[in-house]
Scaffold this motif. Structure first.
Motif, PDB file in Angstrom:
ATOM      1  N   VAL A  58       0.810  -1.217   0.000  1.00  0.00           N
ATOM      2  CA  VAL A  58       0.000   0.000   0.000  1.00  0.00           C
ATOM      3  C   VAL A  58       0.843   1.268   0.000  1.00  0.00           C
ATOM      4  N   ALA A  59       2.128   1.142   0.274  1.00  0.00           N
ATOM      5  CA  ALA A  59       3.012   2.306   0.281  1.00  0.00           C
ATOM      6  C   ALA A  59       3.588   2.605  -1.102  1.00  0.00           C
ATOM      7  N   GLU A  60       3.326   1.744  -2.082  1.00  0.00           N
ATOM      8  CA  GLU A  60       3.897   1.902  -3.422  1.00  0.00           C
ATOM      9  C   GLU A  60       2.788   2.173  -4.438  1.00  0.00           C
ATOM     10  N   GLU A  61       2.861   3.325  -5.099  1.00  0.00           N
ATOM     11  CA  GLU A  61       1.821   3.734  -6.032  1.00  0.00           C
ATOM     12  C   GLU A  61       1.628   2.712  -7.154  1.00  0.00           C
ATOM     13  N   ARG A  62       2.732   2.208  -7.710  1.00  0.00           N
ATOM     14  CA  ARG A  62       2.613   1.250  -8.817  1.00  0.00           C
ATOM     15  C   ARG A  62       1.928  -0.028  -8.363  1.00  0.00           C
ATOM     16  N   SER A  63       2.271  -0.503  -7.171  1.00  0.00           N
ATOM     17  CA  SER A  63       1.650  -1.714  -6.636  1.00  0.00           C
ATOM     18  C   SER A  63       0.149  -1.522  -6.448  1.00  0.00           C
ATOM     19  N   VAL A  64      -0.251  -0.366  -5.938  1.00  0.00           N
ATOM     20  CA  VAL A  64      -1.678  -0.088  -5.727  1.00  0.00           C
ATOM     21  C   VAL A  64      -2.411  -0.032  -7.058  1.00  0.00           C
ATOM     22  N   GLY A  84      -1.110  -2.191   8.053  1.00  0.00           N
ATOM     23  CA  GLY A  84      -0.483  -1.211   8.929  1.00  0.00           C
ATOM     24  C   GLY A  84       0.816  -1.726   9.505  1.00  0.00           C
ATOM     25  N   VAL A  85       1.650  -0.819   9.959  1.00  0.00           N
ATOM     26  CA  VAL A  85       2.920  -1.168  10.603  1.00  0.00           C
ATOM     27  C   VAL A  85       3.021  -0.418  11.924  1.00  0.00           C
ATOM     28  N   ALA A 105       3.682   6.463   5.343  1.00  0.00           N
ATOM     29  CA  ALA A 105       3.404   5.985   3.982  1.00  0.00           C
ATOM     30  C   ALA A 105       2.446   4.799   4.006  1.00  0.00           C
ATOM     31  N   VAL A 106       2.603   3.929   4.996  1.00  0.00           N
ATOM     32  CA  VAL A 106       1.741   2.749   5.094  1.00  0.00           C
ATOM     33  C   VAL A 106       0.432   3.073   5.807  1.00  0.00           C
ATOM     34  N   ASN A 107       0.513   3.629   7.005  1.00  0.00           N
ATOM     35  CA  ASN A 107      -0.662   3.773   7.865  1.00  0.00           C
ATOM     36  C   ASN A 107      -1.596   4.908   7.474  1.00  0.00           C
ATOM     37  N   ALA A 108      -1.046   6.005   6.982  1.00  0.00           N
ATOM     38  CA  ALA A 108      -1.870   7.169   6.667  1.00  0.00           C
ATOM     39  C   ALA A 108      -2.159   7.302   5.178  1.00  0.00           C
ATOM     40  N   LEU A 109      -1.111   7.190   4.355  1.00  0.00           N
ATOM     41  CA  LEU A 109      -1.298   7.377   2.922  1.00  0.00           C
ATOM     42  C   LEU A 109      -1.788   6.118   2.224  1.00  0.00           C
TER      43      LEU A 109
END
Length: 229
Positions: A58-64, A84-85, A105-109
């Protein structure tokens, strides 16, 4: 009903998948690691095709974007942003700012990225619900201990983001809420946590099932009690 769950391979996420399959729902599960995908394989084999597994960071735009292209071919009824982390739990003088950025990057964005990417499929769904797993540690009113800077601050940011989402998406019929799972006995919660994952998830699913328009933007614990911001 069709559910999409992020962070689905361990703890609370795994239990969400397990309980939803038990009651007959369809689940698309986002998982960050190959190890996590393997952990879900037994559930997939017993699901009669109702569990589909997808790589997702979830922290990587391409992956999402790749994840969204795979799951948005069909309507999505409920999205559960669970990934979440914990970040590093430390005092002010020991804060690792790179870790804080990663935790944000993980929890909020992450939930914001995923919700935005899946919005077209959610709008085609029947239920139109988004549940975000947060924490009471993101409550300003409830913070009397300090510490855990990365985790607390990332959850506060998530909580504000979800309040924004509730306002922006209300006119499109989407209900977006925050859920505190309790202190759960998982890898993150630790062995001393008093709450089994099954009890926490069962409570959160009861809340999700009963969500109505007037609940959007609100913050509940797994027992349905409202949490102060």
């Amino acid at each position: 009903m069709r559910y999409v769950i992020t962070g689905a391979s361990r703890g609370i996420g795994f239990e969400f998948v397990h309980q939803l399959l038990e009651r007959g729902d369809i689940v698309d599960a986002g998982v960050r690691t190959e190890e996590g995908l393997q952990r879900l394989e037994p559930l997939k084999r017993g699901s009669a095709g109702r569990l589909r597994l997808h790589p997702l960071d979830v922290a990587e735009e391409r992956s999402v974007r790749t994840f969204a292209s795979a799951v948005c071919a069909e309507p999505v009824d409920v999205l559960i942003n669970n990934a979440g982390v914990p970040g590093l739990w430390c005092a002010l003088t020991d804060v690792d700012y790179a870790d804080v950025v990663r935790t944000f990057a993980v929890n909020a964005l992450g939930p914001l990225r995923v919700t935005s990417a899946l919005l077209p499929a959610l709008l085609r769904g029947v239920a139109r619900k988004v549940a975000h797993v947060t924490s009471r540690m993101g409550s300003l009113a409830g913070n009397s201990e300090g510490g855990a800077y990365a985790y607390r601050m990332s959850k506060v940011a998530l909580n504000m983001g979800v309040r924004n989402l509730s306002n922006d998406l209300r006119g499109q019929g989407i209900v977006s809420v925050l859920l505190h799972p309790g202190w759960v006995k998982t890898d993150m919660g630790g062995p001393d946590a008093p709450l089994p994952p099954g009890d926490s998830v069962r409570g959160m699913l009861n809340i999700i099932d009963g969500l109505r328009a007037e609940h959007s933007g609100r913050f509940f614990d797994y027992q349905g009690e409202e949490v102060p911001w």
